[in-house]
Structure formats: structure tokens, C-alpha cells
Enzyme design. Structure first.
Site, PDB file in Angstrom:
ATOM      1  N   ARG A  25       0.809  -1.223   0.000  1.00 16.42           N
ATOM      2  CA  ARG A  25       0.000   0.000   0.000  1.00 16.42           C
ATOM      3  C   ARG A  25       0.837   1.264   0.000  1.00 16.42           C
ATOM      4  NH1 ARG A  25      -0.644   2.936   4.236  1.00 16.42           N
ATOM      5  NH2 ARG A  25       0.145   1.280   5.579  1.00 16.42           N
ATOM      6  N   GLU A  62       1.950   4.441  25.038  1.00 15.79           N
ATOM      7  CA  GLU A  62       0.980   4.024  24.027  1.00 15.79           C
ATOM      8  C   GLU A  62       0.007   3.006  24.603  1.00 15.79           C
ATOM      9  OE1 GLU A  62       1.080   2.383  19.447  1.00 15.79           O
ATOM     10  OE2 GLU A  62       2.033   1.187  21.014  1.00 15.79           O
ATOM     11  N   TRP A  84       2.562   7.914  16.567  1.00 16.80           N
ATOM     12  CA  TRP A  84       1.365   7.941  15.728  1.00 16.80           C
ATOM     13  C   TRP A  84       1.243   9.233  14.927  1.00 16.80           C
ATOM     14  CZ3 TRP A  84      -2.433   4.367  14.659  1.00 16.80           C
ATOM     15  CH2 TRP A  84      -2.390   3.175  15.393  1.00 16.80           C
ATOM     16  N   TYR A 148      -7.492   1.339  18.067  1.00 14.80           N
ATOM     17  CA  TYR A 148      -7.435   0.332  19.127  1.00 14.80           C
ATOM     18  C   TYR A 148      -8.206   0.671  20.398  1.00 14.80           C
ATOM     19  CZ  TYR A 148      -3.691  -1.474  16.186  1.00 14.80           C
ATOM     20  OH  TYR A 148      -2.964  -1.959  15.128  1.00 14.80           O
ATOM     21  N   ARG A 180     -12.773 -20.223  27.358  1.00 12.52           N
ATOM     22  CA  ARG A 180     -12.061 -20.113  26.088  1.00 12.52           C
ATOM     23  C   ARG A 180     -12.486 -18.861  25.321  1.00 12.52           C
ATOM     24  NH1 ARG A 180     -13.088 -25.817  26.623  1.00 12.52           N
ATOM     25  NH2 ARG A 180     -15.066 -25.603  25.497  1.00 12.52           N
ATOM     26  N   ARG A 181     -13.097 -17.926  26.063  1.00 21.77           N
ATOM     27  CA  ARG A 181     -13.628 -16.720  25.425  1.00 21.77           C
ATOM     28  C   ARG A 181     -12.970 -15.437  25.949  1.00 21.77           C
ATOM     29  NH1 ARG A 181     -20.155 -18.232  25.518  1.00 21.77           N
ATOM     30  NH2 ARG A 181     -19.929 -20.264  24.483  1.00 21.77           N
ATOM     31  N   CYS A 201      -3.426  -3.370  12.910  1.00 23.19           N
ATOM     32  CA  CYS A 201      -2.477  -4.403  12.514  1.00 23.19           C
ATOM     33  C   CYS A 201      -2.526  -5.554  13.512  1.00 23.19           C
ATOM     34  CB  CYS A 201      -1.061  -3.832  12.437  1.00 23.19           C
ATOM     35  SG  CYS A 201      -0.842  -2.645  11.109  1.00 23.19           S
ATOM     36  N   ARG A 221      -2.316  -9.152  11.788  1.00 24.11           N
ATOM     37  CA  ARG A 221      -2.537  -9.386  10.351  1.00 24.11           C
ATOM     38  C   ARG A 221      -1.387  -8.891   9.499  1.00 24.11           C
ATOM     39  NH1 ARG A 221      -3.325  -4.820   7.444  1.00 24.11           N
ATOM     40  NH2 ARG A 221      -3.788  -2.966   8.678  1.00 24.11           N
ATOM     41  N   SER A 222      -0.747  -7.788   9.945  1.00 27.99           N
ATOM     42  CA  SER A 222       0.320  -7.148   9.174  1.00 27.99           C
ATOM     43  C   SER A 222       1.419  -6.758  10.138  1.00 27.99           C
ATOM     44  CB  SER A 222      -0.223  -5.907   8.454  1.00 27.99           C
ATOM     45  OG  SER A 222       0.823  -5.200   7.798  1.00 27.99           O
ATOM     46  N   ALA A 223       2.650  -7.181   9.859  1.00 27.18           N
ATOM     47  CA  ALA A 223       3.722  -7.021  10.828  1.00 27.18           C
ATOM     48  C   ALA A 223       4.963  -6.422  10.183  1.00 27.18           C
ATOM     49  CB  ALA A 223       4.055  -8.374  11.456  1.00 27.18           C
ATOM     50  N   ASP A 224       5.235  -5.160  10.506  1.00 25.46           N
ATOM     51  CA  ASP A 224       6.457  -4.473  10.103  1.00 25.46           C
ATOM     52  C   ASP A 224       7.551  -4.943  11.057  1.00 25.46           C
ATOM     53  OD1 ASP A 224       8.565  -2.695   9.821  1.00 25.46           O
ATOM     54  OD2 ASP A 224       7.343  -0.888   9.929  1.00 25.46           O
ATOM     55  N   ASN A 232       5.334  -4.168  19.357  1.00 29.41           N
ATOM     56  CA  ASN A 232       4.182  -5.048  19.600  1.00 29.41           C
ATOM     57  C   ASN A 232       4.508  -6.129  20.612  1.00 29.41           C
ATOM     58  OD1 ASN A 232       3.753  -4.877  16.048  1.00 29.41           O
ATOM     59  ND2 ASN A 232       2.727  -3.595  17.555  1.00 29.41           N
ATOM     60  N   ILE A 263       9.576  -7.344   6.014  1.00 35.31           N
ATOM     61  CA  ILE A 263      10.627  -6.342   6.187  1.00 35.31           C
ATOM     62  C   ILE A 263      10.551  -5.430   4.979  1.00 35.31           C
ATOM     63  CG2 ILE A 263      13.126  -5.964   6.199  1.00 35.31           C
ATOM     64  CD1 ILE A 263      13.394  -8.689   7.622  1.00 35.31           C
ATOM     65  N   TYR A 264      10.417  -4.136   5.223  1.00 35.58           N
ATOM     66  CA  TYR A 264      10.391  -3.179   4.110  1.00 35.58           C
ATOM     67  C   TYR A 264      11.747  -3.186   3.393  1.00 35.58           C
ATOM     68  CZ  TYR A 264       5.830  -1.287   5.311  1.00 35.58           C
ATOM     69  OH  TYR A 264       4.485  -1.146   5.518  1.00 35.58           O
TER      70      TYR A 264
END
Length: 319
Positions: A25, A62, A84, A148, A180-181, A201, A221-224, A232, A263-264
């Protein structure tokens, strides 16, 4: 050597060796794998990376911001937390009210154009100061939408009511530990397309109680991997320790499950520098024993002890 940190370093090496070259993106490009997982034994120490210096105060402030249900960067800026800023700034410079110099693709342009970088810094500093001092401006341009904190603490239902997911899950751990919830979700399909400055993310997490210990698994879902993932790991490890403290439990594992793990392309040299370093022993966390509730948490209630690290490694953020 810490097995905890080695799990992260091994993941970096795997991506460099086996990652798929992909576009993204932001237009930066990545090397990516899908479906990685790391496990961190929190009894071994607090998993704050030592092969590069990671600013714990940014992580703690944060997390407090999330826990409070806040979505406006004003609180972060007042605590000298700038992580941010770019997303709020992007909203500002793309608005009809902004009349300053063209800031298109400011993240990448500031790396290759010194004159633009100076202009960008000037505009960003003015933006930050205005968010801090002007509540009306901050309300409009400092807010990131229902990110979040909003989802954790005030999930909007179809009936117009709200659900305090974090408060409910803590109550559930105390009263029904074998459930389990014990789940908190930040991924709200209705809010993702248009209302959030950045879709979550780290999308959902689940707590697990066994043998008097609290564990947590995060699905991201998405990890830099170079810039974001170290934060994180430490953030959710800290959250696990705080919830365990409130519930009278010891800490177990933090399990980090990742979707698009990348990895970018403009972070590769920095990752190689980090991989050349030898880890130190992990630090520890002390929580104020008098803290009545996680919802009363202040920065002074958390102390990082015995943190030794290699120097920080700077890299551009992709917005």
C-alpha cells in the site's frame, strides 16, 4: 543468550533468506512471509529487544493510551510520544484546510531531499504544537478515528450501545479462568473501510489461564518486523503482566502469531546491522504493588529494570 530475543532474530533471518518480494500500500515494497509465530516465556524476563535500543517509555505510554480508550494523539504528544504522528499529519496535509507546502509522500521524500526534509520537519513541528495547544484543532485533526482504544473499551454495537471488551475480559479471567472466550478484538469490519486512520495491525488477542499463570496470544494481520514488531512484542508482554497483576496470577507465555510478516525493502541494511549484534540479558518489569486497577494506570506505576542494549537503529516509517 535469550531464547526470547533469538526467536525474533531468527524470524528476521528467515524473511531475508526466504521472503517473497511484494509491493504494498505504501509503495515502498517488502520481503514477506505468511503465517509466522514466535513464543516468549515471560518468566525468563521482559522481551524488550537488546540488539537495538527500544524506547520503553513510548511503549508504556501508548499502551496506557489504548487502555484508556483514547484515540487522539494529544495525550501521546503531551507525553513526548511521536509514534502515531505521521497518520494524523497525513490527514491534516490532505485536508482542504491545509494551505502549506506540498507534503505528498512525505515519508520517502524526506529521506532523499534535504530541502524537503527541512520543510517537512517545520510543518510537522507546527502541527504537533497546534495539537498540544489547540483542543479544537486536536479534536478534528489529532483524532485517528475508532482505532485500538475505541474498539477495546467502547465497541459500538448495532443497537447503539458500547461494549467494554477489556473490562469484561478481565472480569471473566477473575471469575471463570478456564473460559475459552477471553478475547478482545480490534478488527471492526464496519469501521475499517473509512473511519480509521490505520486499520488495526494487531487485530485480536486471547488470554489463557493454566497452573496459576496468565498467557496471551496475539494475532497480527500485518507485521512491520523491523520497526513495529519490537514494539508489539513488548506492548503485549506488558499488557499480559498488567492483567496478571490485577488478576493475582503469575505470567506465562506471550505467543505472537503473524499474518503478512514483512521487512520493508528500505529496512534491509538496518536488519543486517541488528543481526550482526549479540543479545544481552533481558530486563525485568516492576509494577507498583499498590496499583488498584489497570484502569488507574499511570506511567509512574511501571518500572523497567536492568535494561542493557546496543544503540538504536533508525529507519524510515512507511505511511
Amino acid at each position: 543468550m535469550s531464547k526470547n530475543e533469538q526467536a525474533y532474530l531468527d524470524l528476521c533471518q528467515t524473511i531475508l533468506e526466504q521472503g517473497n518480494k511484494k509491493q504494498d500500500r505504501t509503495g515502498t515494497g517488502t520481503y514477506s512471509v505468511f503465517g509466522a509465530q514466535m513464543r516468549f516465556d515471560l518468566s525468563e524476563g521482559f522481551p524488550l529487544l537488546t540488539t537495538k535500543r527500544v524506547n520503553f517509555q513510548l511503549i508504556a505510554s501508548e499502551l496506557i493510551w489504548f487502555i484508556r480508550g483514547d484515540t487522539n494523539i494529544q495525550y501521546l504528544l503531551k507525553n513526548n510520544n511521536n509514534i502515531w504522528n505521521e497518520w494524523a499529519f497525513k490527514r491534516w496535509v490532505e485536508s482542504d484546510e491545509y494551505q502549506g507546502p506540498d507534503m505528498t509522500d512525505f515519508g520517502n521524500r524526506s529521506l532523499v531531499d534535504d530541502a524537503f526534509a527541512a520543510s517537512y520537519r517545520e510543518e510537522m513541528n507546527a502541527f504537533k504544537q497546534r495539537v498540544i495547544e489547540d483542543d479544537q484543532f486536536a479534536e478534528k485533526y489529532g483524532d485517528l478515528g475508532p482505532v485500538y482504544g475505541k474498539q477495546w473499551r467502547a465497541w459500538q454495537t448495532s443497537k447503539g450501545e458500547t461494549i467494554d471488551q477489556l473490562k469484561e475480559v478481565i472480569a471473566s479471567i477473575k471469575t471463570n479462568p478456564d473460559s475459552r472466550r477471553h478475547i478482545v478484538s480490534a478488527w471492526n469490519p464496519e469501521d475499517v473501510p473509512s473511519n480509521m486512520a490505520l486499520p488495526p495491525c494487531h487485530t485480536m488477542f486471547q488470554f489463557y489461564v493454566a497452573d496459576g499463570k496468565l498467557s496471551c496470544q496475539l494475532y497480527q494481520r500485518s507485521a512491520d518486523v523491523f520497526l513495529g514488531v519490537p514494539f508489539n512484542i513488548a506492548s503485549y508482554a506488558l499488557l499480559t503482566q498488567l492483567v496478571a497483576h490485577e488478576c493475582g496470577l503469575e505470567v506465562g507465555e506471550f505467543v505472537h502469531t503473524l499474518g503478512d510478516t514483512h521487512i520493508y525493502q528500505n529496512h534491509v541494511d538496518q536488519v543486517k546491522t541488528q543481526l550482526s549484534r549479540t543479545p544481552y540479558a533481558l530486563p525485568k518489569i516492576k509494577i507498583n504493588p499498590a496499583l488498584p486497577s489497570i484502569f488507574d494506570l499511570e506511567l509512574t506505576d511501571i518500572e523497567l529494570v536492568d535494561y542493557q542494549s546496543h544503540p538504536a537503529i533508525k529507519a524510515p516509517i512507511a505511511v
